[in-house]
Scaffold this motif. Structure first.
Motif, PDB file in Angstrom:
ATOM      1  N   LEU A 130       3.598  18.491  31.877  1.00 24.62           N
ATOM      2  CA  LEU A 130       4.463  19.276  31.705  1.00 24.62           C
ATOM      3  C   LEU A 130       4.232  20.179  32.634  1.00 24.62           C
ATOM      4  CD1 LEU A 130       6.582  20.605  30.865  1.00 24.62           C
ATOM      5  CD2 LEU A 130       5.480  21.892  30.066  1.00 24.62           C
ATOM      6  N   TRP A 138      11.291  20.679  34.907  1.00 20.78           N
ATOM      7  CA  TRP A 138      10.466  21.355  33.584  1.00 20.78           C
ATOM      8  C   TRP A 138      10.925  21.273  32.392  1.00 20.78           C
ATOM      9  CZ3 TRP A 138       6.810  25.183  36.893  1.00 20.78           C
ATOM     10  CH2 TRP A 138       5.830  24.686  37.454  1.00 20.78           C
ATOM     11  N   LEU A 139      11.861  21.962  32.504  1.00 18.91           N
ATOM     12  CA  LEU A 139      13.110  22.659  31.515  1.00 18.91           C
ATOM     13  C   LEU A 139      13.468  21.824  30.823  1.00 18.91           C
ATOM     14  CD1 LEU A 139      15.236  25.251  33.659  1.00 18.91           C
ATOM     15  CD2 LEU A 139      13.405  25.657  32.109  1.00 18.91           C
ATOM     16  N   THR A 142      10.958  20.832  28.141  1.00 16.83           N
ATOM     17  CA  THR A 142      10.478  21.697  27.496  1.00 16.83           C
ATOM     18  C   THR A 142      11.164  21.372  25.828  1.00 16.83           C
ATOM     19  OG1 THR A 142      12.143  22.827  27.825  1.00 16.83           O
ATOM     20  CG2 THR A 142       9.988  23.078  28.840  1.00 16.83           C
ATOM     21  N   PHE A 147       6.047  19.897  22.596  1.00 22.90           N
ATOM     22  CA  PHE A 147       5.354  21.455  23.574  1.00 22.90           C
ATOM     23  C   PHE A 147       5.868  22.783  23.250  1.00 22.90           C
ATOM     24  CE2 PHE A 147       6.729  17.830  26.865  1.00 22.90           C
ATOM     25  CZ  PHE A 147       4.811  17.634  27.584  1.00 22.90           C
ATOM     26  N   HIS A 148       6.479  23.062  21.628  1.00 19.27           N
ATOM     27  CA  HIS A 148       6.494  23.733  20.655  1.00 19.27           C
ATOM     28  C   HIS A 148       5.056  23.917  20.843  1.00 19.27           C
ATOM     29  CE1 HIS A 148      10.954  21.965  20.753  1.00 19.27           C
ATOM     30  NE2 HIS A 148      10.487  22.568  22.603  1.00 19.27           N
ATOM     31  N   VAL A 153       1.927  28.341  25.257  1.00 16.20           N
ATOM     32  CA  VAL A 153       2.439  29.424  26.049  1.00 16.20           C
ATOM     33  C   VAL A 153       1.715  30.248  26.881  1.00 16.20           C
ATOM     34  CG1 VAL A 153       4.095  31.473  25.680  1.00 16.20           C
ATOM     35  CG2 VAL A 153       5.002  29.428  24.646  1.00 16.20           C
ATOM     36  N   LEU A 177       8.397  29.298  32.765  1.00 10.28           N
ATOM     37  CA  LEU A 177       8.371  28.037  31.855  1.00 10.28           C
ATOM     38  C   LEU A 177       7.591  28.446  31.005  1.00 10.28           C
ATOM     39  CD1 LEU A 177       8.286  24.810  31.660  1.00 10.28           C
ATOM     40  CD2 LEU A 177       6.708  24.562  32.940  1.00 10.28           C
ATOM     41  N   GLU A 180      10.660  30.200  28.761  1.00  7.98           N
ATOM     42  CA  GLU A 180      11.440  28.481  28.275  1.00  7.98           C
ATOM     43  C   GLU A 180      10.239  28.280  27.406  1.00  7.98           C
ATOM     44  OE1 GLU A 180      15.096  25.992  28.117  1.00  7.98           O
ATOM     45  OE2 GLU A 180      14.346  28.004  29.435  1.00  7.98           O
ATOM     46  N   VAL A 181       9.529  27.552  27.083  1.00  6.10           N
ATOM     47  CA  VAL A 181       8.690  26.933  25.813  1.00  6.10           C
ATOM     48  C   VAL A 181       8.812  28.497  24.759  1.00  6.10           C
ATOM     49  CG1 VAL A 181       6.530  25.956  25.020  1.00  6.10           C
ATOM     50  CG2 VAL A 181       7.633  25.134  27.249  1.00  6.10           C
ATOM     51  N   ARG A 184      11.948  28.540  22.526  1.00  7.46           N
ATOM     52  CA  ARG A 184      11.967  27.084  21.696  1.00  7.46           C
ATOM     53  C   ARG A 184      11.183  26.839  20.810  1.00  7.46           C
ATOM     54  NH1 ARG A 184      15.176  22.996  23.814  1.00  7.46           N
ATOM     55  NH2 ARG A 184      15.594  23.297  26.373  1.00  7.46           N
TER      56      ARG A 184
END
Length: 474
Positions: A130, A138-139, A142, A147-148, A153, A177, A180-181, A184
């Motif tokens: 990432l 980056w966004l 995600t 990546f979740h 995080v 970032l 954002e992760v 999600r």
């Protein structure tokens, strides 16, 4: 009870807190299936001392556990290879079945350790996948399910923390970032936890970058997500540092005390110690270095943050010097100055003022003057008015203590007042500076008057929105 005895008792209590936190995890490991691994013989499960310690932890009997740890330390094998006598065993816990429990622990620990190591490698690969992309990529990335993960995080937030205070811009990007992760994640509670911590570290990044309004917004957002006591403790500390930067020191102190209480409830002695050291540093800045000694002495042994240990150690040396304990102050200074290179270069002026204060309190006036001249010169070059003002006050104090005429100090202060002239003039805030040499000439204590005036001036400057270098703490 002496201060030394109290310090030892506090460290023992901190160790007890750590052992108590381990207790539940030991039970979990013992209850997990061993995957068919053969059980080890009870007499081959480890040394008697280790088995005794674990037994005591599981039985919630921490005093014997600590005693056995100390005995084990005293009976380490010598350099010649001869082993000392085995430590005495405590009264056996009443709960039955510890032989089988140790067998399961012995069988399960390697498997669990391998699983942890495997997950750490996976998370590090995701982190690199990432963060190696361009920022604009980056966004969108995600959105990929791989990546979740809450562990990612946490890794992003650890990265943000590592960047502070040297690079608040990079830290803010990583914290954003992470948010954002976290947003999600399928598990709502994990997402909330991630967003709470991300908002705290975004606030820390913005504060250190000098954007106090942005930090206020980020920490206000954190209040929407911080539900558990560890999240609230992290928020309290971040908010305390912001209030400190804003000159609202009473609120900062109350928030640090609350954070310390919350971390104590979480049995996190390192975080609790950090809050104690921060309270001590705040007292030093308020001109109460002598009052800070107990907090600093209690908190420093618990720290894991090397940068905070640098500043806390210097502050402790300053407090000891102010209390007249010159030998201890020099020893503490020597130990802490060796760690100064660990502190970020961008925050070295904070350490330099502490070092100058120590030297002045120990009567090393030439050394103190040289450090203060260097500090003042660099602060003026950077247009850091608070640091320049404090250095100027300290230099004026040295001028008078060295027997120079009050006019010498007055010229220094007039220079500083000239720098503040213009559309951003401080109006009456510098009036106290003009009166300073006269107060000293009238026979008042240079040390007490200077400390009080410096604390008041710094608080007023911050409340007026006039800032210098950010507090180099997180």
């Amino acid at each position: 009870m002496s201060e030394a005895d109290a310090a030892v008792e506090d460290r023992i209590r901190a160790l007890a807190a750590v052992l108590a936190a381990v207790r539940g995890r030991l039970f979990d490991l013992a209850d997990e299936p061993d995957g068919g691994a053969p059980a080890a013989r009870e007499d081959a499960e480890g040394g008697a001392g280790l088995r005794s310690v674990v037994s005591c932890v599981l039985a919630d009997s921490l005093d014997p556990a600590i005693r056995d740890l100390l005995c084990a330390a005293e009976h380490e094998p010598s350099g010649s290879g001869a082993a000392g006598p085995a430590p005495p065993s405590p009264r056996a816990p009443e709960e039955p079945g510890y032989g089988a429990l140790f067998s399961r622990l012995s069988a399960n620990l390697p498997r669990v350790a391998a699983a942890v190591e495997r997950e750490q490698r996976e998370i590090e690969e995701l982190f690199l996948d990432l963060t190696s992309l361009r920022r604009e990529e980056w966004l969108p990335m995600t959105a990929e399910p791989r990546f979740h993960r809450l562990a990612l995080v946490e890794r992003l937030l650890d990265g943000a923390r590592e960047e502070l205070p040297s690079d608040p811009g990079a830290a803010g990007e990583l914290a954003g970032l992470a948010a954002e992760v976290a947003g999600r994640l399928a598990d709502a509670d994990e997402g909330r936890e991630g967003r709470a911590r991300a908002a705290c570290w975004m606030g820390q990044s913005l504060r250190i970058a000098g954007d106090l309004a942005g930090a206020e917004r980020a920490l206000s957002e954190a209040t929407l997500y911080a539900a558990y006591s560890d999240e609230q403790a992290e928020l309290c500390r971040a908010l305390a540092l912001l209030r400190w930067e804003q000159g609202r020191t009473d609120e900062a102190r109350a928030l640090l005390e609350r954070a310390e209480e919350l971390w104590a409830g979480e049995e996190s002695p390192d975080e609790q110690g950090a809050c104690q050291v921060l309270q001590g540093l705040l007292l030093v800045e308020e001109g109460k270095a002598r009052d800070a000694v107990r907090l600093l002495r209690d908190g420093l042994p618990l720290l894991v943050d090397p940068w905070l240990a640098v500043y806390g150690g210097l502050a402790l040396a300053f407090g000891l010097a102010e209390k007249g304990q010159a030998k201890k102050a020099r020893e503490q200074r020597d130990e802490s100055e060796g760690l100064v290179p660990l502190a970020p270069a961008t925050a070295h002026l904070f350490a330099l003022r502490l070092e100058a204060g120590i030297a002045a309190s120990l009567g090393e006036r030439n050394a103190a003057g040289a450090m203060l001249e260097s500090l003042r010169r660099e602060a003026l070059e950077r247009r850091w008015l608070p640091e320049a003002a404090l250095a100027t006050l300290d230099l004026a104090r040295l001028d008078i203590e060295n027997g120079r005429e009050p006019d010498t100090a007055q010229r220094r202060l007039a220079e500083l007042e000239g720098i503040c002239a213009g559309p951003d003039a401080l109006d009456g805030l510098l009036a106290a500076l003009r009166e300073y040499p006269a107060q000293i000439a009238a026979g008042e204590s240079t040390k007490d008057v200077t400390a009080s005036l410096a604390a008041t001036l710094l608080r007023l400057l911050r409340r007026r929105g006039i800032h210098g270098g950010a507090l180099p703490f997180t």
